[in-house]
Write a protein that holds these residues in place. Structure first.
Motif, PDB file in Angstrom:
ATOM      1  N   ASN A   8      -5.527   6.202  -0.844  1.00 12.90           N
ATOM      2  CA  ASN A   8      -4.029   5.429  -1.166  1.00 12.90           C
ATOM      3  C   ASN A   8      -4.188   4.518  -2.232  1.00 12.90           C
TER       4      ASN A   8
ATOM      5  N   ARG B  79       1.160   5.225   0.541  1.00 10.00           N
ATOM      6  CA  ARG B  79       0.482   6.371   0.961  1.00 10.00           C
ATOM      7  C   ARG B  79       0.458   7.706  -0.025  1.00 10.00           C
ATOM      8  N   LEU B  80      -0.760   8.235  -0.085  1.00  6.11           N
ATOM      9  CA  LEU B  80      -0.698   9.322  -1.124  1.00  6.11           C
ATOM     10  C   LEU B  80      -1.335  10.647  -0.234  1.00  6.11           C
TER      11      LEU B  80
ATOM     12  N   ASN C  98      -1.158   8.632   6.754  1.00  4.35           N
ATOM     13  CA  ASN C  98      -2.483   8.533   6.276  1.00  4.35           C
ATOM     14  C   ASN C  98      -3.158  10.066   6.511  1.00  4.35           C
TER      15      ASN C  98
ATOM     16  N   ARG D 255       0.876  -1.155  -0.022  1.00  3.69           N
ATOM     17  CA  ARG D 255      -0.006   0.022   0.043  1.00  3.69           C
ATOM     18  C   ARG D 255       0.756   1.023   0.100  1.00  3.69           C
TER      19      ARG D 255
END
Length: 472
Positions: free
Chosen positions: A95, A62-63, A129, A60
């Motif tokens: 994400n 994160r954005l 997050n 995963r």
């Protein structure tokens, strides 16, 4: 998806029953028991801490704020094709996930994404997050610059050694005063309540603390996160609402107060009355404050194919801005209204962007039957799954001519992973499906379009009551 009540092994849709011992359900539960001691470490995946699945390892990425540049998207597509299944999945926190990785592939993924700027801090990877409006920095009527807050908060998180111990599920939100992204599900939220004024909330509770500059606001947010780390040491809590004293315990630790619910924007400091706000899901062609437009498109079942990724990355040649939306969608921003021409260059406008997105199956139609429909990974991808719920969801959409205001999430096990707040749950295994009309209203007021947590609903949503659900 016609009714199959008479088919062998099929069973009519039925309500999900709570456990006989009265313990909280895992399907659609609005929260968890305060003070419960966690018996296991958080296994939420990261870019370099991948999680096992039936189709390989899942990473995963994160954005923060859903932000990704065209160059980063191009590299993400390349590593997904070279190292994974080729597709990229979107999460409800904006994400992205790459599936089908090998152990060696995870290491290569991390190295390549770090070079692309998508892994700025391996030690803090899973704690980045941060949810924000995909229109932040461009939305008309914004009270603060949400992009600036996201950038500052992300940098502050990555440079604080104590915050590396936060759970990968701990959530931050930045609300610029337009699209209401902050809910009680977000552990720490910075919510604009007046021009230049940001309120600090924890688990939807107003702390009574305010920042009047980006630095002040981010300082409040990181202080709240550090206070949570210390308060959660004994219980191993992943969220503020799990602390023995809940949000009130954290408010007291921060020296805030009086405690107020999140519906009372601005009331304690003479700010404006609560705003009339947009829905939490914004799809279509939407105006920006600078006169240009943002095109918000749905991503069916949250999965971007290589064809989708190529079209989105191609918009970078025209200087368009890309964002992942927290409802598993994409936004192409900074688009001019009409086509124009320069010497030797063809400018692309709103009409061309909408057509290009629609051509690859990314609808921006405000009445699309895909609105409000989601599903977990399902059979073949998740080890817990006993049903191909993604096919069920596609069949369900094929039966709708347009969005009917209902939100439905298809899940292949009782965990209900990926279920958006406010969505009715369809829980399926290989022989039957059951549904639950709860809307998680006790947790927060987050709803999908047209679904009111306050309205009275029959036991089954109308479109489910007429049918039984099977994987056949």
């Amino acid at each position: 998806m016609d009714s199959m009540a008479g088919s062998p092994g099929a069973a009519a849709a039925r309500p999900i029953e709570p456990p006989a011992d009265g313990s909280p359900t895992t399907t659609g539960a609005s929260g968890v028991v305060p003070g419960r001691v966690r018996q296991r470490a958080d296994a939420c995946p990261g870019t370099v801490d991948a999680a096992p699945a039936d189709d390989g390892l899942v990473a995963r990425v994160r954005l923060p704020g859903g932000r990704i540049s065209p160059a980063q998207l191009t590299e993400l597509a390349a590593v997904a094709a070279a190292l994974g299944t080729g597709s990229v999945d979107l999460t409800a926190r904006a994400n992205v996930q790459v599936r089908g990785l090998s152990a060696d592939g995870v290491g290569e993924l991390g190295r390549r994404l770090a070079r692309a700027g998508l892994l700025p801090s391996p030690t803090h990877d899973r704690v980045r997050n941060i949810v924000a409006s995909p229109f932040a920095g461009r939305a008309p009527g914004a009270l603060v610059d949400g992009d600036e807050l996201v950038t500052s908060l992300d940098a502050a998180l990555c440079t604080d050694p104590e915050l590396a111990s936060l759970s990968g599920r701990f959530q931050f939100a930045v609300d610029d005063g337009t699209l209401p992204v902050a809910t009680a599900r977000h552990d720490v939220a910075l919510v604009a309540v007046a021009p230049g004024v940001v309120a600090l909330r924890v688990a939807g509770v107003d702390t009574g603390l305010y920042g009047t500059s980006p630095h002040e606001a981010v300082t409040l947010a990181t202080a709240a996160a550090r206070a949570f780390v210390r308060a959660s040491e004994a219980s191993g809590a992943w969220h503020v609402r799990e602390l023995p004293g809940g949000a009130e315990e954290l408010v007291a630790a921060l020296g805030g107060g009086p405690v107020r619910s999140h519906e009372s924007d601005g009331a304690s400091h003479g700010g404006p009355a609560p705003r009339t706000r947009q829905k939490r899901v914004a799809v279509g062609v939407l105006p920006q404050a600078d006169g240009r437009f943002g095109i918000s498109a749905l991503v069916p079942l949250g999965r971007l194919t290589q064809a989708h990724l190529a079209v989105l990355a191609g918009f970078g040649a025209h200087g368009f801005r890309l964002r992942i939306a927290p409802w598993r969608g994409v936004v192409v921003g900074d688009v001019p209204e009409v086509e124009g021409r320069e010497v030797g260059v063809r400018e692309v406008g709103v009409r061309e962007v909408v057509a290009a997105l629609d051509a690859v199956g990314l609808p921006s139609d405000t009445g699309s039957p895909w609105l409000g429909v989601s599903a977990c990974s399902g059979l073949g991808e998740c080890r817990r799954a006993g049903a191909d719920v993604r096919s069920l969801a596609r069949d369900f959409v094929a039966r709708r001519s347009h969005d009917d205001g209902t939100a439905v999430h298809f899940a292949a096990c009782e965990r209900g992973c990926g279920r958006p707040p406010g969505a009715s749950l369809v829980l399926a295994d290989g022989a039957f499906a059951e549904t639950d009309a709860d809307t998680d209203a006790a947790a927060d007021a987050a709803t999908m379009p047209g679904v009111s947590p306050a309205r009275s609903e029959p036991l089954y949503p109308a479109h489910l009551e007429r049918s039984s659900w099977t994987t056949g």
